[in-house]
Each structure stands twice: as C-alpha cells, then as structure tokens.
Motif scaffolding. Sequence first.
Motif, PDB file in Angstrom:
ATOM      1  N   TYR A 136      25.677 -29.100 -16.446  1.00  0.00           N
ATOM      2  CA  TYR A 136      26.505 -30.912 -17.127  1.00  0.00           C
ATOM      3  C   TYR A 136      27.447 -30.444 -17.093  1.00  0.00           C
ATOM      4  CZ  TYR A 136      28.650 -27.578 -20.823  1.00  0.00           C
ATOM      5  OH  TYR A 136      29.302 -26.598 -21.228  1.00  0.00           O
ATOM      6  N   SER A 153      18.458 -33.886 -27.184  1.00  0.00           N
ATOM      7  CA  SER A 153      17.911 -32.925 -26.851  1.00  0.00           C
ATOM      8  C   SER A 153      16.950 -32.155 -27.917  1.00  0.00           C
ATOM      9  CB  SER A 153      18.837 -31.724 -26.464  1.00  0.00           C
ATOM     10  OG  SER A 153      18.343 -30.405 -26.012  1.00  0.00           O
ATOM     11  N   PRO A 178      22.943 -28.784 -32.104  1.00  0.00           N
ATOM     12  CA  PRO A 178      23.518 -30.566 -31.765  1.00  0.00           C
ATOM     13  C   PRO A 178      25.857 -29.913 -32.145  1.00  0.00           C
ATOM     14  CG  PRO A 178      21.421 -30.899 -31.925  1.00  0.00           C
ATOM     15  CD  PRO A 178      21.774 -29.619 -32.496  1.00  0.00           C
ATOM     16  N   GLU A 231      22.207 -35.903 -22.123  1.00  0.00           N
ATOM     17  CA  GLU A 231      20.920 -35.735 -22.874  1.00  0.00           C
ATOM     18  C   GLU A 231      20.403 -33.896 -21.773  1.00  0.00           C
ATOM     19  OE1 GLU A 231      17.967 -38.589 -20.588  1.00  0.00           O
ATOM     20  OE2 GLU A 231      18.394 -39.257 -22.978  1.00  0.00           O
ATOM     21  N   SER A 258      28.274 -39.171 -24.069  1.00  0.00           N
ATOM     22  CA  SER A 258      26.818 -38.680 -24.378  1.00  0.00           C
ATOM     23  C   SER A 258      26.492 -37.577 -23.245  1.00  0.00           C
ATOM     24  CB  SER A 258      26.075 -38.896 -24.750  1.00  0.00           C
ATOM     25  OG  SER A 258      25.646 -40.579 -22.824  1.00  0.00           O
ATOM     26  N   SER A 312      27.830 -30.033 -28.891  1.00  0.00           N
ATOM     27  CA  SER A 312      29.165 -31.379 -28.914  1.00  0.00           C
ATOM     28  C   SER A 312      30.122 -30.611 -28.911  1.00  0.00           C
ATOM     29  CB  SER A 312      28.647 -32.169 -29.973  1.00  0.00           C
ATOM     30  OG  SER A 312      29.310 -33.058 -30.321  1.00  0.00           O
ATOM     31  N   ILE A 335      24.482 -36.159 -28.173  1.00  0.00           N
ATOM     32  CA  ILE A 335      23.812 -34.798 -27.885  1.00  0.00           C
ATOM     33  C   ILE A 335      22.679 -35.124 -28.457  1.00  0.00           C
ATOM     34  CG2 ILE A 335      22.699 -32.464 -27.394  1.00  0.00           C
ATOM     35  CD1 ILE A 335      26.135 -32.794 -27.034  1.00  0.00           C
TER      36      ILE A 335
END
Length: 288
Positions: free
Chosen positions: A269, A117, A124, A192, A190, A128, A115
């Motif tokens: 996401y 950010s 995170p 972002e 991953s 995650s 992660i």
Amino acid sequence: MKIIFRKHTVLSTLFFLLFSLFIFAQEKVDMVTMTNGDIKEGKVTKITPNSISFVHQGEDLEYELAKKDIQEIKFSSGRVEVFNKTSSATNSGITSVNPSTGDKKNKIAILPFSIVSNDPTIQPDMFSVQVQNDCANILKDESVHGVKIQDAMTTNALLAKNNIDRTNVSTMLPAELANMLGVEYVLYGSAEVLNEGTTNYGSSGTTYKEKDDKKDRSKTETKGSVFTSTSTSSLTTYDVKLDLKIFNDQGNNIYSESRHPFGIGIDAYHSGLRYMLKRSPFGTKYKK
C-alpha cells in the motif's frame, strides 16, 4: 327533582374535567433537544453509549435516538445532560475550530482510512491510523509548495469530539467535515487488504566429510560421513487495493483514483499511496 339531578350531573362532569386537566398540567416530561433544533417531549427510558430509548408523550412505542443527533436532554427532575454543544456560527451541534479564511487556505486534512481485510492479524483501528499517518508523511514529501497538511492527531482529536471515527465518517458531508476540521480540503481513503494464502517452500542439501582416522583410510569401504539438512520457509501473499478521494470545502470532488499497487506483501500500500499522491492536485506530477 329532575332539574336538580341534571344540575348535579353537569357540576360533577365539570369537576372531573377540571381535575383531569389539573393532573395533566402537573405531569412532567423529559424534553430532548435535537441538534437540528427539534424538541421532543416524552420519557427517556434507557441510555446506552451511542443512543437513547425514548417514548413520545401519549404514546407507547419506544424509539431509539442516536446521541450524535441529540444536543441535550432536560429531564423531568430538572437535571440537564448535554451531549453535543451547539456551534454559535452554524447551530448544528458540531464542534469546530472555526478558523479564519486565511488559515483554511490550501490546508488539507487526511481522514482515518476505511479498512477492509479478511486477515485476523490486522487490527483495523491501528492499521487505519498507520495508513493515515503514512499518507500524511508521503503528501508532505510529494506535495507542491504551499500546501499545508493538518497533523493526523489534530484531525482525529477534532473528529472524536464530535463522535466521528473511521466507521461513521461517511455520515457527514465533505463540506461539513472541512468546516469542522478548519481546512479547505479533506482526503478520504480506503484500503482493501486481502490475505490470499500462505505458500511453503522447502530445500535440502547434502555434505560429505572424509574421515581423518588413518585406520579408516586403509579400508576398502566408502570413507567419510554423509550429512543431510532440510530448511523450510513460508510466504503470505496479499492483494491490496487503494481508493482516494479529495473534496474541497464546497463539497466538490476534485480528485478520485483507485489502484492495485505492485507487490504481494502487506506493505504494498505504501508504494501505491506515493504513486497516487504524486498525481493528485497537490502532487509533483499532477497534470491538469
């Protein structure tokens, strides 16, 4: 007299050398056995949660050794401290489930997502695992028949036993991870999530209410009352980018894709994962 003096000198020198060798032989050292089989002799000067400080025998320079690379330490006192149990099959210091070939077939493990950010409200570690679980659930819905998805809790427990998490999972080769987790495939992901700022919106409205008092109705001035209300709202926008990679237990990359999902919310996401997993080698819309 000279001959006697020389004999005495030789005897003294031999005695000193023998005494030094005796003292050296009696000196005990710490022995550090690495997961690759190397043995280091010297002195352990400090132990931290993730590493040890070590000085090689006969040297003064202090080295730092990662615990994940150490199998065990046998201290000069005789005490032994084990950090990583060595697998009898691979002798690599990795704890694995060692399943049969049939159990591994068509089985995939989804690793904790990396992660990135700039939003301080996003934790995170928790995010995650959230994305990892969502990925597993989507893959169950969108995968073709026969694919087995390893439960995320099982994957994370096996990783934790080997001191692996989202921050250092890339230090192991895909083939090593597949063997350790007992699967044929491993999925790396991953996310972002960048906070692009907050926009405030405002609106106002006016209402008019006539007076009910008969006396007021006979007057010539404006009748009634005016009421004005104002409301405001804010909207935080995010730029989300996803990256997925799938490797088999031979270390071959069989799928790699990146995508900017539609939407401006943090949950964008989710739709991006569904789109990408549908088109992965296990998805319902996969095209060779």
